[in-house]
Design a protein around this motif. Structure first.
Motif, PDB file in Angstrom:
ATOM      1  N   ILE A 299       1.271  -1.486   0.085  1.00 48.30           N
ATOM      2  CA  ILE A 299      -0.162   0.132  -0.050  1.00 48.30           C
ATOM      3  C   ILE A 299       0.409   1.437  -0.207  1.00 48.30           C
ATOM      4  O   ILE A 299       1.425   1.402   0.698  1.00 48.30           O
ATOM      5  CB  ILE A 299      -0.468   0.140   1.234  1.00 48.30           C
ATOM      6  CG1 ILE A 299      -1.735  -0.561   1.546  1.00 48.30           C
ATOM      7  CG2 ILE A 299      -1.840   1.643   1.004  1.00 48.30           C
ATOM      8  CD1 ILE A 299      -2.586  -1.183   2.005  1.00 48.30           C
ATOM      9  N   LYS A 300       0.753   2.171  -0.571  1.00 48.24           N
ATOM     10  CA  LYS A 300       1.246   3.436  -0.885  1.00 48.24           C
ATOM     11  C   LYS A 300       1.261   4.506   0.509  1.00 48.24           C
ATOM     12  O   LYS A 300       0.141   4.135   0.780  1.00 48.24           O
ATOM     13  CB  LYS A 300       0.488   4.527  -2.425  1.00 48.24           C
ATOM     14  CG  LYS A 300       0.755   4.018  -3.397  1.00 48.24           C
ATOM     15  CD  LYS A 300       0.743   4.658  -4.152  1.00 48.24           C
ATOM     16  CE  LYS A 300      -0.721   4.883  -4.302  1.00 48.24           C
ATOM     17  NZ  LYS A 300      -1.433   6.337  -5.678  1.00 48.24           N
ATOM     18  N   PRO A 301       2.281   4.652   1.074  1.00 45.83           N
ATOM     19  CA  PRO A 301       2.495   5.486   2.088  1.00 45.83           C
ATOM     20  C   PRO A 301       1.222   6.526   1.980  1.00 45.83           C
ATOM     21  O   PRO A 301       0.317   6.869   3.091  1.00 45.83           O
ATOM     22  CB  PRO A 301       3.805   6.715   1.572  1.00 45.83           C
ATOM     23  CG  PRO A 301       4.700   5.720   1.105  1.00 45.83           C
ATOM     24  CD  PRO A 301       3.344   5.070   0.117  1.00 45.83           C
ATOM     25  N   SER A 302       0.711   7.263   1.111  1.00 45.05           N
ATOM     26  CA  SER A 302      -0.477   8.511   0.970  1.00 45.05           C
ATOM     27  C   SER A 302      -1.531   7.488   1.317  1.00 45.05           C
ATOM     28  O   SER A 302      -3.103   8.006   1.671  1.00 45.05           O
ATOM     29  CB  SER A 302      -0.487   9.012  -0.417  1.00 45.05           C
ATOM     30  OG  SER A 302      -0.457   8.518  -1.317  1.00 45.05           O
ATOM     31  N   ASP A 303      -1.537   5.871   1.094  1.00 42.71           N
ATOM     32  CA  ASP A 303      -2.696   5.857   1.162  1.00 42.71           C
ATOM     33  C   ASP A 303      -2.927   5.227   2.426  1.00 42.71           C
ATOM     34  O   ASP A 303      -3.672   5.187   3.149  1.00 42.71           O
ATOM     35  CB  ASP A 303      -3.169   4.987   0.318  1.00 42.71           C
ATOM     36  CG  ASP A 303      -3.129   4.854  -0.972  1.00 42.71           C
ATOM     37  OD1 ASP A 303      -3.855   5.970  -1.601  1.00 42.71           O
ATOM     38  OD2 ASP A 303      -3.509   4.338  -2.294  1.00 42.71           O
ATOM     39  N   VAL A 304      -1.732   4.883   2.868  1.00 41.44           N
ATOM     40  CA  VAL A 304      -2.219   4.336   5.191  1.00 41.44           C
ATOM     41  C   VAL A 304      -2.399   5.135   5.088  1.00 41.44           C
ATOM     42  O   VAL A 304      -3.097   5.145   5.821  1.00 41.44           O
ATOM     43  CB  VAL A 304      -0.244   3.655   4.880  1.00 41.44           C
ATOM     44  CG1 VAL A 304       0.062   3.596   6.278  1.00 41.44           C
ATOM     45  CG2 VAL A 304      -0.018   2.540   4.101  1.00 41.44           C
ATOM     46  N   LEU A 305      -1.859   6.603   5.725  1.00 43.47           N
ATOM     47  CA  LEU A 305      -2.329   7.697   6.285  1.00 43.47           C
ATOM     48  C   LEU A 305      -3.470   8.135   5.967  1.00 43.47           C
ATOM     49  O   LEU A 305      -4.481   7.964   6.317  1.00 43.47           O
ATOM     50  CB  LEU A 305      -1.510   9.212   6.048  1.00 43.47           C
ATOM     51  CG  LEU A 305      -0.314   8.638   5.943  1.00 43.47           C
ATOM     52  CD1 LEU A 305       0.705  10.346   5.856  1.00 43.47           C
ATOM     53  CD2 LEU A 305       0.380   8.219   7.170  1.00 43.47           C
ATOM     54  N   GLN A 306      -4.604   7.843   4.734  1.00 42.53           N
ATOM     55  CA  GLN A 306      -5.418   7.748   4.454  1.00 42.53           C
ATOM     56  C   GLN A 306      -6.355   6.998   4.743  1.00 42.53           C
ATOM     57  O   GLN A 306      -7.326   7.361   5.376  1.00 42.53           O
ATOM     58  CB  GLN A 306      -6.224   8.298   2.533  1.00 42.53           C
ATOM     59  CG  GLN A 306      -6.880   8.471   2.207  1.00 42.53           C
ATOM     60  CD  GLN A 306      -7.556   9.781   2.196  1.00 42.53           C
ATOM     61  OE1 GLN A 306      -6.644  10.353   1.412  1.00 42.53           O
ATOM     62  NE2 GLN A 306      -8.356  10.606   2.900  1.00 42.53           N
ATOM     63  N   ASN A 307      -5.777   5.636   4.355  1.00 42.40           N
ATOM     64  CA  ASN A 307      -7.075   4.576   5.548  1.00 42.40           C
ATOM     65  C   ASN A 307      -6.723   5.193   7.412  1.00 42.40           C
ATOM     66  O   ASN A 307      -7.847   5.064   7.807  1.00 42.40           O
ATOM     67  CB  ASN A 307      -6.705   2.927   5.667  1.00 42.40           C
ATOM     68  CG  ASN A 307      -6.322   2.720   4.161  1.00 42.40           C
ATOM     69  OD1 ASN A 307      -7.859   3.685   3.685  1.00 42.40           O
ATOM     70  ND2 ASN A 307      -5.962   1.827   3.201  1.00 42.40           N
ATOM     71  N   LEU A 308      -5.406   5.338   7.946  1.00 47.97           N
ATOM     72  CA  LEU A 308      -5.138   5.354   9.010  1.00 47.97           C
ATOM     73  C   LEU A 308      -6.507   6.925   9.844  1.00 47.97           C
ATOM     74  O   LEU A 308      -7.276   7.180  11.200  1.00 47.97           O
ATOM     75  CB  LEU A 308      -4.165   6.147   9.694  1.00 47.97           C
ATOM     76  CG  LEU A 308      -3.701   6.147  11.235  1.00 47.97           C
ATOM     77  CD1 LEU A 308      -3.851   5.187  11.789  1.00 47.97           C
ATOM     78  CD2 LEU A 308      -2.028   6.513  11.567  1.00 47.97           C
ATOM     79  N   TYR A 309      -6.247   7.750   9.055  1.00 48.42           N
ATOM     80  CA  TYR A 309      -7.505   9.508   8.863  1.00 48.42           C
ATOM     81  C   TYR A 309      -8.520   8.635   9.409  1.00 48.42           C
ATOM     82  O   TYR A 309      -9.221   9.045   9.939  1.00 48.42           O
ATOM     83  CB  TYR A 309      -7.070   9.831   8.057  1.00 48.42           C
ATOM     84  CG  TYR A 309      -7.857  11.878   7.926  1.00 48.42           C
ATOM     85  CD1 TYR A 309      -6.871  12.706   8.672  1.00 48.42           C
ATOM     86  CD2 TYR A 309      -8.983  11.938   7.546  1.00 48.42           C
ATOM     87  CE1 TYR A 309      -7.587  13.780   8.931  1.00 48.42           C
ATOM     88  CE2 TYR A 309      -9.493  12.941   7.368  1.00 48.42           C
ATOM     89  CZ  TYR A 309      -9.324  13.486   8.604  1.00 48.42           C
ATOM     90  OH  TYR A 309      -9.386  15.587   8.382  1.00 48.42           O
ATOM     91  N   MET A 310      -9.217   7.745   7.944  1.00 51.71           N
ATOM     92  CA  MET A 310     -10.800   7.812   8.570  1.00 51.71           C
ATOM     93  C   MET A 310     -11.260   6.254   9.706  1.00 51.71           C
ATOM     94  O   MET A 310     -12.237   6.859  10.135  1.00 51.71           O
ATOM     95  CB  MET A 310     -10.876   6.893   6.717  1.00 51.71           C
ATOM     96  CG  MET A 310     -11.157   7.958   5.290  1.00 51.71           C
ATOM     97  SD  MET A 310     -11.527   9.306   6.129  1.00 51.71           S
ATOM     98  CE  MET A 310     -13.509   9.070   5.811  1.00 51.71           C
ATOM     99  N   ARG A 311      -9.477   5.857   9.768  1.00 52.50           N
ATOM    100  CA  ARG A 311      -9.994   4.431  10.969  1.00 52.50           C
ATOM    101  C   ARG A 311      -9.952   5.458  12.155  1.00 52.50           C
ATOM    102  O   ARG A 311     -11.393   5.385  13.182  1.00 52.50           O
ATOM    103  CB  ARG A 311      -9.211   4.105  10.909  1.00 52.50           C
ATOM    104  CG  ARG A 311      -8.999   2.560  10.270  1.00 52.50           C
ATOM    105  CD  ARG A 311      -8.241   1.611   9.876  1.00 52.50           C
ATOM    106  NE  ARG A 311      -8.195   0.386   9.586  1.00 52.50           N
ATOM    107  CZ  ARG A 311      -9.181  -0.480   9.073  1.00 52.50           C
ATOM    108  NH1 ARG A 311      -9.265  -1.011  10.753  1.00 52.50           N
ATOM    109  NH2 ARG A 311      -8.058  -1.354   8.557  1.00 52.50           N
ATOM    110  N   PHE A 312      -9.359   6.301  12.322  1.00 52.19           N
ATOM    111  CA  PHE A 312      -9.517   7.479  13.694  1.00 52.19           C
ATOM    112  C   PHE A 312     -10.755   8.578  13.495  1.00 52.19           C
ATOM    113  O   PHE A 312     -11.286   8.436  14.489  1.00 52.19           O
ATOM    114  CB  PHE A 312      -8.346   8.596  13.900  1.00 52.19           C
ATOM    115  CG  PHE A 312      -7.609   9.273  14.503  1.00 52.19           C
ATOM    116  CD1 PHE A 312      -7.576   8.372  15.762  1.00 52.19           C
ATOM    117  CD2 PHE A 312      -8.334  10.532  14.846  1.00 52.19           C
ATOM    118  CE1 PHE A 312      -7.168   9.258  17.161  1.00 52.19           C
ATOM    119  CE2 PHE A 312      -8.128  11.438  15.842  1.00 52.19           C
ATOM    120  CZ  PHE A 312      -7.824  10.609  16.982  1.00 52.19           C
ATOM    121  N   ASN A 313     -11.065   8.641  12.717  1.00 53.24           N
ATOM    122  CA  ASN A 313     -11.888   9.649  12.764  1.00 53.24           C
ATOM    123  C   ASN A 313     -13.738   8.552  13.036  1.00 53.24           C
ATOM    124  O   ASN A 313     -14.842   9.528  13.511  1.00 53.24           O
ATOM    125  CB  ASN A 313     -13.158  10.293  11.799  1.00 53.24           C
ATOM    126  CG  ASN A 313     -12.010  11.728  11.552  1.00 53.24           C
ATOM    127  OD1 ASN A 313     -12.550  12.640  11.983  1.00 53.24           O
ATOM    128  ND2 ASN A 313     -10.670  11.667  11.222  1.00 53.24           N
TER     129      ASN A 313
END
Length: 574
Positions: free
Chosen positions: A415-429
Motif C-alpha cells: 500500500i502506498k504511504p499516502s493511502d496508508v495515511l488516508q486509511n488511518l485518518y478515516m479509521r481514527f475518525n
C-alpha cells in the motif's frame, strides 16, 4: 480503623433532648402521633363530665381572667414563633419556617384584638357590649391559621430561598390593619358570628368546620411528608394540628362564650401553639447549636487521633500509589514490547534508533520492518501529550497502520504511504476518541534494490534531515495533514514524495521533542543546533552518530530533565 464518629449516647446525655434523639425512628414518632390523638379525644370526652361543676365554680369574672391569661399567653407564643423564624431566616433561608412565623404573627395580632374586644372587657376603641366582634376576630384568626398552614405544606422544606423577609411581613401587617378597621368600624359588612341570646350563628359553625377540614388536610400532608422523608419536624407539626382540630371542635360545641367547651378550646390552643413553638425553636435555634456541638466534638476527636489518621491515610496512599506505579510499569513494559528489537541491517541499508520517554508512558511511536526481500517500511509518529492517554493512542496507531493489502488476483500488494495515511485518518475518525486528541507521523517505504525512498507526511512537525557524504545537510519536504477528527469538514489529500538516495547517504527521522528540549535557562535545543551537529559528525556511522546526538541533547538539558518524549531513527544507505 479510627472511629471518626461521636458516640451517640454521649451526645444524648450531653444534650438531654429526646426530640432529636437519633434512635427516634418512625415507630417512636408515629406512636407519639397516635397518643396525641387518643389523649386529645379522651380529654374532650371527659370534659362533659365536669360541665356542671365548671359552671358552678367559674364566674364570668374568673372566666375572663383565665381567658385573658390564656389568650395573652398564646399571643406571646405567636410572637415567639414569629421572632424565632424571622431572626434565623438570614442564616437558614427556610421559607417554610418564615411563612409559618408570618402566619402566627397575623394570628397573634388578631387574637390580641379578640382578647381586648371580648365581652366584659373595658372599651377597646368602641364599647365591648356584644360577643360578636370578639367572635369575628376569633374566626378570622383561625381561618388565617388554617389556610396559611395548609398553603405552607406545599413549600419545599429543603429548598434555599432568597426572598427578602420584609416582603413577607409587610403584606401580613396590611392584612392585620384592614381586618381591625373593617370589624371595628364597619361590622355590618360581615355577617354576624354570634347573636346575643341565641349563640353561635350557622355561618360561624360552617366556618369552623371549614377550618377543621383545612387542619385535617394539613395534618395528613405533614404526616405523608414524614413517612416519605423521616423528618421529625413534620410529625410534630402533625401532632400540633391534631390538638388544633380538637380545639376547633370545642369551639363549635360551646353554647355560651363562658362555658367549659370555650375554656377547653383555649387549653387546646395553648398546647397547639406550644408544640409549634418548641418545634420551630429547636429546629431554628437549638438544632444549629447541637450541630455545632457535634462538629466541635468530632473535631476534637479528629485532633486527638490525628497522628493515627495521618499514618493510616499515608499508608493507604502509599499502597494506592504503589499499585498505580505497578500498573504504569506494566503498561510501560507492554508499550516497549511493541517497539522493534532488531532493526534491518544488511549490505544495502542499516537502521538504528533511540527512544527516551519523558514519563513512564510515552506518546512517541515508531517501527521498522521488512515486508519483502526488497522493501522496508518504517514510520515514526507523535501523539498529542504524553502519559496514559497518549500511550493508548500509540496502541491505536500500531494496530491500524497496514502496510500491505489484497490485490485483484487475491495476492498481497504494498500500500502506498499516502493511502496508508488516508486509511488511518478515516479509521481514527470512526473511533470514540475525544476531538482534542490527534497524532502526527511520517510513513515511508524504502526499496533496497532501486534505493528509492517514498514517503508521505501526516503532519509530522519535525523535518527529516538528509546527510550527504562530506557533511552537506538538507531538510526534506514534510507537508501533510495531521491524523485528527475532522473528517466531517476535511478529507485530506496525502501526497507521496519520492527521493533517490545514493550510497553513503544518511537520513534522520525524529519527533519534535528533540529540537524543542529546553535547558534550565529556558532555551530550546533548536533545529539549527541539530543540523550543525549532523554536519560536523557526518563521517560517523549511524550508531556513533546516534550516541553523539544523545550526548549532545542530554548535555544541553543538564539536570532539568525532559519535558517531552524524544525519539529518532537513523537510516544509512550502504
Amino acid at each position: 480503623m479510627v472511629n471518626n464518629k461521636l458516640d451517640n449516647n454521649k451526645l444524648n446525655n450531653m444534650l438531654d433532648n429526646d426530640l432529636f434523639n437519633p434512635i427516634g425512628k418512625y415507630t417512636k414518632s408515629l406512636r407519639m402521633f397516635y397518643i396525641t390523638i387518643v389523649l386529645s379525644f379522651l380529654l374532650f370526652i371527659a370534659t362533659s363530665l365536669f360541665e356542671n361543676a365548671f359552671n358552678s365554680i367559674m364566674s364570668i369574672a374568673s372566666f375572663l381572667t383565665w381567658h385573658n391569661l390564656l389568650e395573652f399567653l398564646s399571643i406571646l407564643i405567636s410572637l415567639g414563633i414569629f421572632l424565632a423564624a424571622y431572626y434565623t431566616y438570614e442564616q437558614t433561608k427556610n421559607l417554610r419556617m418564615m411563612l409559618i412565623g408570618v402566619v402566627f404573627l397575623t394570628m397573634g395580632f388578631i387574637d390580641a384584638f379578640h382578647t381586648l374586644s371580648y365581652k366584659g372587657m373595658p372599651d377597646f376603641f368602641i364599647a365591648n357590649d356584644t360577643a360578636n366582634r370578639a367572635t369575628t376576630f376569633w374566626i378570622i384568626a383561625r381561618l388565617v391559621g388554617a389556610v396559611g398552614i395548609f398553603a405552607v405544606c406545599f413549600v419545599d422544606e429543603n429548598r434555599i430561598h432568597k426572598i427578602k423577609k420584609h416582603y413577607l411581613v409587610i403584606p401580613a401587617m396590611v392584612v392585620i390593619i384592614v381586618v381591625f378597621f373593617i370589624i371595628t368600624y364597619y361590622p355590618h359588612t360581615i355577617p354576624p358570628m354570634y347573636i346575643e341570646g341565641k349563640g353561635l350563628t350557622g355561618l360561624k359553625i360552617i366556618l369552623e368546620y371549614i377550618i377543621i377540614a383545612f387542619l385535617i388536610c394539613s395534618g395528613f400532608l405533614y404526616l405523608k411528608e414524614y413517612i416519605k422523608t423521616g423528618d421529625s419536624q413534620t410529625i410534630h407539626f402533625s401532632c400540633a394540628l391534631v390538638v388544633s382540630i380538637f380545639s376547633e371542635v370545642a369551639f363549635v360545641s360551646y353554647g355560651s362564650v363562658y362555658d367549659i367547651y370555650n375554656y377547653l378550646g383555649h387549653l387546646y390552643k395553648i398546647i397547639t401553639y406550644f408544640i409549634f413553638l418548641r418545634t420551630i425553636y429547636i429546629y431554628n435555634i437549638q438544632k444549629p447549636y447541637k450541630d455545632l456541638l457535634i462538629a466541635e466534638e468530632n473535631l476534637k476527636h479528629y485532633v486527638q487521633n490525628l497522628d493515627k489518621l495521618v499514618k493510616q491515610r499515608t499508608a493507604e496512599l502509599e499502597n494506592l500509589n504503589g499499585k498505580l506505579i505497578n500498573d504504569l510499569e506494566s503498561a510501560r513494559t507492554m508499550q516497549l514490547s511493541l517497539l522493534p528489537t532488531n532493526l534491518p541491517d544488511d549490505l544495502s541499508v542499516a537502521f538504528t534508533s533511540r527512544y527516551y520517554p519523558a514519563e513512564r508512558l510515552s506518546g512517541d511511536f515508531y517501527n521498522v520492518f521488512k515486508i519483502d526481500n526488497e522493501n522496508i517500511v518504517f514510520y515514526i509518529g507523535d501523539v498529542a501529550g504524553h502519559g496514559v492517554l497518549a500511550a493508548i493512542l500509540t496502541m491505536f496507531a500500531y494496530q491500524n497502520i497496514k502496510a500491505v493489502g489484497s490485490s485483484e488476483n487475491n495476492g498481497e500488494c504494498i500500500i502506498k504511504p499516502s493511502d496508508v495515511l488516508q486509511n488511518l485518518y478515516m479509521r481514527f475518525n470512526q473511533t470514540n476518541f475525544s476531538d482534542e486528541m490527534y497524532m502526527v507521523l511520517l510513513y515511508a517505504i524504502y526499496n533496497t534494490k532501486t534505493r528509492k525512498l517514498i514517503y508521505a507526511s501526516g503532519g509530522l512537525n519535525a523535518t527529516p534531515i538528509l546527510i550527504k557524504q562530506g557533511g552537506k545537510v538538507k531538510e526534506l519536504d514534510n507537508v501533510g495533514f495531521a491524523i485528527c477528527k475532522l473528517a466531517e469538514e476535511i478529507i485530506p489529500d496525502y501526497k507521496d514524495i519520492e527521493l533517490k538516495l545514493d550510497k553513503g547517504d544518511k537520513i534522520l527521522f525524529y519527533t519534535d521533542g528533540l529540537v524543542e528540549a529546553r535547558n534550565s535557562k529556558g532555551s530550546f535545543y533548536s533545529q539549527k543546533t541539530l543540523v550543525k551537529l549532523l554536519s560536523n559528525n557526518s563521517f560517523k556511522d549511524i550508531n556513533s552518530l546516534s550516541d553523539s546526538i544523545t550526548e549532545s541533547i542530554f548535555s544541553f538539558t543538564e539536570k532539568k530533565g525532559l519535558e517531552d518524549d524524544i525519539t529518532f531513527v537513523l537510516m544509512d544507505v550502504k
